[in-house]
Design a protein around this motif. Structure first.
Motif, PDB file in Angstrom:
ATOM      1  N   LEU A  43       0.819  -1.217   0.000  1.00  0.00           N
ATOM      2  CA  LEU A  43       0.000   0.000   0.000  1.00  0.00           C
ATOM      3  C   LEU A  43       0.851   1.264   0.000  1.00  0.00           C
ATOM      4  N   SER A  44       0.319   2.282  -0.696  1.00  0.00           N
ATOM      5  CA  SER A  44       0.853   3.644  -0.573  1.00  0.00           C
ATOM      6  C   SER A  44       0.178   4.301   0.615  1.00  0.00           C
ATOM      7  N   ALA A  45       0.603   5.513   0.895  1.00  0.00           N
ATOM      8  CA  ALA A  45      -0.106   6.338   1.871  1.00  0.00           C
ATOM      9  C   ALA A  45      -1.405   6.821   1.234  1.00  0.00           C
ATOM     10  N   THR A  90      -1.415  12.461   1.695  1.00  0.00           N
ATOM     11  CA  THR A  90      -0.702  12.357   2.974  1.00  0.00           C
ATOM     12  C   THR A  90       0.790  12.650   2.830  1.00  0.00           C
ATOM     13  N   THR A  91       1.431  12.035   1.825  1.00  0.00           N
ATOM     14  CA  THR A  91       2.887  12.248   1.720  1.00  0.00           C
ATOM     15  C   THR A  91       3.177  13.730   1.449  1.00  0.00           C
ATOM     16  N   ASN A  92       2.345  14.370   0.625  1.00  0.00           N
ATOM     17  CA  ASN A  92       2.522  15.817   0.401  1.00  0.00           C
ATOM     18  C   ASN A  92       2.382  16.578   1.715  1.00  0.00           C
ATOM     19  N   GLY A 119       2.939   7.838   6.538  1.00  0.00           N
ATOM     20  CA  GLY A 119       1.772   7.667   5.670  1.00  0.00           C
ATOM     21  C   GLY A 119       1.511   6.206   5.342  1.00  0.00           C
ATOM     22  N   GLU A 120       2.553   5.510   4.911  1.00  0.00           N
ATOM     23  CA  GLU A 120       2.413   4.096   4.541  1.00  0.00           C
ATOM     24  C   GLU A 120       2.214   3.241   5.782  1.00  0.00           C
ATOM     25  N   LEU A 121       2.866   3.629   6.900  1.00  0.00           N
ATOM     26  CA  LEU A 121       2.691   2.843   8.131  1.00  0.00           C
ATOM     27  C   LEU A 121       1.241   2.932   8.601  1.00  0.00           C
ATOM     28  N   LYS A 144      11.989   7.267  -2.995  1.00  0.00           N
ATOM     29  CA  LYS A 144      11.636   8.504  -3.707  1.00  0.00           C
ATOM     30  C   LYS A 144      10.148   8.533  -4.039  1.00  0.00           C
ATOM     31  N   ARG A 145       9.663   9.729  -4.360  1.00  0.00           N
ATOM     32  CA  ARG A 145       8.239   9.928  -4.564  1.00  0.00           C
ATOM     33  C   ARG A 145       7.694   8.961  -5.629  1.00  0.00           C
ATOM     34  N   GLY A 146       6.528   8.436  -5.350  1.00  0.00           N
ATOM     35  CA  GLY A 146       5.923   7.461  -6.261  1.00  0.00           C
ATOM     36  C   GLY A 146       6.536   6.071  -6.128  1.00  0.00           C
ATOM     37  N   GLY A 147       7.369   5.883  -5.093  1.00  0.00           N
ATOM     38  CA  GLY A 147       8.191   4.668  -4.987  1.00  0.00           C
ATOM     39  C   GLY A 147       7.457   3.384  -4.620  1.00  0.00           C
ATOM     40  N   SER A 148       6.157   3.471  -4.312  1.00  0.00           N
ATOM     41  CA  SER A 148       5.450   2.229  -3.956  1.00  0.00           C
ATOM     42  C   SER A 148       5.397   1.238  -5.122  1.00  0.00           C
ATOM     43  N   ASP A 149       5.330   1.765  -6.352  1.00  0.00           N
ATOM     44  CA  ASP A 149       5.363   0.872  -7.522  1.00  0.00           C
ATOM     45  C   ASP A 149       6.680   0.090  -7.528  1.00  0.00           C
TER      46      ASP A 149
HETATM   47  N1  ASP Z   1       3.317   7.821  -0.783  1.00  0.00           N
HETATM   48  C1  ASP Z   1       4.471   8.009  -1.635  1.00  0.00           C
HETATM   49  C2  ASP Z   1       4.286   9.246  -2.507  1.00  0.00           C
HETATM   50  O1  ASP Z   1       3.238   9.887  -2.444  1.00  0.00           O
HETATM   51  C3  ASP Z   1       4.784   6.804  -2.461  1.00  0.00           C
HETATM   52  C4  ASP Z   1       3.728   6.388  -3.482  1.00  0.00           C
HETATM   53  O2  ASP Z   1       2.577   6.826  -3.412  1.00  0.00           O
HETATM   54  O3  ASP Z   1       4.083   5.611  -4.366  1.00  0.00           O
HETATM   55  O4  ASP Z   1       5.181   9.587  -3.208  1.00  0.00           O
END
Ligand code: ASP
Ligand code: ADP
Ligand code: MG
Length: 441
Positions: free
Chosen positions: A34-36, A40-42, A118-120, A198-203
């Motif tokens: 899961l992502s946040a 949330t991360t912002n 966020g992810e936790l 890094k941002r978007g790193g959940s993928d």
């Molecule tokens: N929560 C992180 C972000 O917003 C990672 C992700 O969503 O992939 O960058």
């Protein structure tokens, strides 16, 4: 075993979290990443920035805002009073941790610890919700197995070994069915500190986990029905692509298609694990399957990568001497700065970079080899398709579509599957729209 990753919007509200619970199963082995929750991360970045610049009252205000949002989510997510209470206790403990930083000195390491919340929180909430629904699941702490090395690259050996160790703690679940939930994005670095991909790193997490457990498929669940032929944020009338090869998807992700983290396709490609993109809001839509199979020649999609800086090194005397390019590239290597595009002429070489952290130092060293010129605010537009460059007339179509723009660099032939063009950032939207026309000709 499958890996299913749900992005920010897919867990963005209590309703969306309930939908995720309907999409996952414990009758087959699944690792759910899961992502946040979206936004949330912002928000955590803003909180960390406020703390860093010692604006503690602003930080407190932002923290309270976010905490209020989560308390609302808890009140909507759970129906049972006991679970609501446990949900609130969970939110309290994470926010007390975040608030503890308003009392103390704030460093970069603490910033990353804040970003990890966020992810936790999202994984803990889903885990608790599944308990309320009487669905058996196991929370796997990503910080116990996800790790990057000194270069910020994933330590694949460590990840595999430690993830296996975590899974072996549940032998009955690992052997048969079993629903494992873990955090995307977050990891530890070589010093054991909390860090991130890094941002978007959940993928990227999903893809690294898929490779580590040799998954049969990596599913990326998001808010759109698959990979579109053009960037839907800037272009109307885009459409989803049913199939892409790893190479095509890797080029598109690397060159700015936000639907996938830039590094997330390569690990899956190397391990030959198919990646399926699906829409959480419309799960019945086919989405996009990314695999090792080449499928159909020709044009597939266009993407754009912003924030590019072009650097030209002009040196009539030395350029064609052997060893010159090596020396130029070594400068970038020393500063760990990847080059995206390269073009050369008899008297000059131009390269592009997107990481400008060491730009001043790089320029100082390059001056030794010739006159250096910089063009910032550039965008790489990447046109991608199976054996694209073998399609007669394709380059003509691309150039015709872009005839009204200044083209700073063109890269053709580096890959059989892509053509890259560097334009001014301000021309990006129009250029993408103009290129949309070539899909119908
Ligand atoms: N929560 C992180 C972000 O917003 C990672 C992700 O969503 O992939 O960058
Ligand atoms: P998530 O939070 O699930 O990771 P992202 O916002 O990171 O989702 O990625 C999905 C978004 O990517 C889409 O909503 C869309 O606006 C954007 N996007 C950019 N380029 C493309 C593309 N070529 N195909 C599909 N979506 C794209
Ligand atoms: Mg994303």
């Amino acid at each position: 075993m499958k890996v299913l990753k749900f992005g920010g919007t897919s867990v963005g509200s209590s309703e969306r979290i309930k939908e995720v619970a309907r999409l996952i199963h414990n009758d087959e082995k699944q690792v759910v990443v899961l992502s946040a929750m979206s936004g949330t991360t912002n928000a955590l970045v803003q909180i960390a920035e406020a703390l860093y610049s010692k604006k503690n009252s602003k930080a407190n205000q932002l923290i309270s805002q976010l905490e209020k949002k989560y308390k609302q989510v808890v009140s909507e997510l759970f129906s049972d009073a006991e679970f609501k209470k446990e949900g609130l206790a969970l939110i309290d403990s994470h926010f007390n941790y975040i608030k503890s930083f308003t009392q103390d000195l704030f460093t970069i390491h603490e910033e990353r610890a804040i970003l990890a919340q966020g992810e936790l929180i999202s994984t803990a909430l889903l885990h608790l919700y599944l308990q309320e629904q009487k669905i058996d699941s196991i929370l796997l702490p990503a910080l116990n197995f996800m790790r990057i090395d000194t270069n910020g690259e994933p330590d694949n050996y460590y990840i595999k070994e430690n993830l296996e160790r975590e899974l072996e703690k549940y032998p009955d679940k690992s052997a048969t069915g079993g629903l494992f939930i873990t955090q995307g994005y977050i990891c530890r670095n070589l010093y054991g500190e909390v860090d991130n991909l890094k941002r978007g790193g959940s993928d990227y997490s999903a893809s690294l986990i898929g490779v580590a457990i040799n998954a049969e498929e990596i599913q990326i669940w998001t808010d759109i029905s698959g990979f579109h032929n053009n960037d839907p944020r800037y272009v109307e009338n885009t459409y989803p692509i049913e199939r892409l090869s790893f190479d095509e998807a890797a080029e598109l992700a690397y060159f700015g298609a936000k639907i996938l983290h830039p590094s997330s396709v390569q690990p899956a490609k190397l391990a030959n694990i198919p990646v399926r993109l699906k829409n959480t809001i419309k799960p019945e839509d086919p989405g996009t399957l990314i695999s090792g199979e080449a499928n159909g020649k020709g044009l597939k999609a266009v993407a754009a990568k912003d924030g590019i800086t072009a650097i030209k090194i002009k040196s009539g005397r030395m350029l064609l001497a052997y060893g010159f390019l090596r020396k130029v590239f070594e400068v970038f290597e020393r500063f760990k700065t990847p080059i995206d595009m390269i073009t050369t002429s008899e008297v000059a070489v131009s390269v592009t970079i997107d990481d400008t952290t060491y730009l001043t130092a790089i320029m100082e060293e390059l001056k030794y080899y010739g006159a250096v010129e910089i063009d910032s605010d550039q965008t790489i537009i990447c046109v991608v398709g199976e054996n694209l460059i073998e399609q007669k007339g394709m380059i003509n179509k691309v150039l015709e579509a872009l005839k009204h723009f200044n083209l700073r660099m063109i890269s053709y032939g580096g890959s059989r599957h892509s053509i890259s063009i560097l334009v001014n950032a301000q021309d990006k939207k129009e250029a993408l729209n103009s290129l949309n026309g070539i899909f119908s000709t």
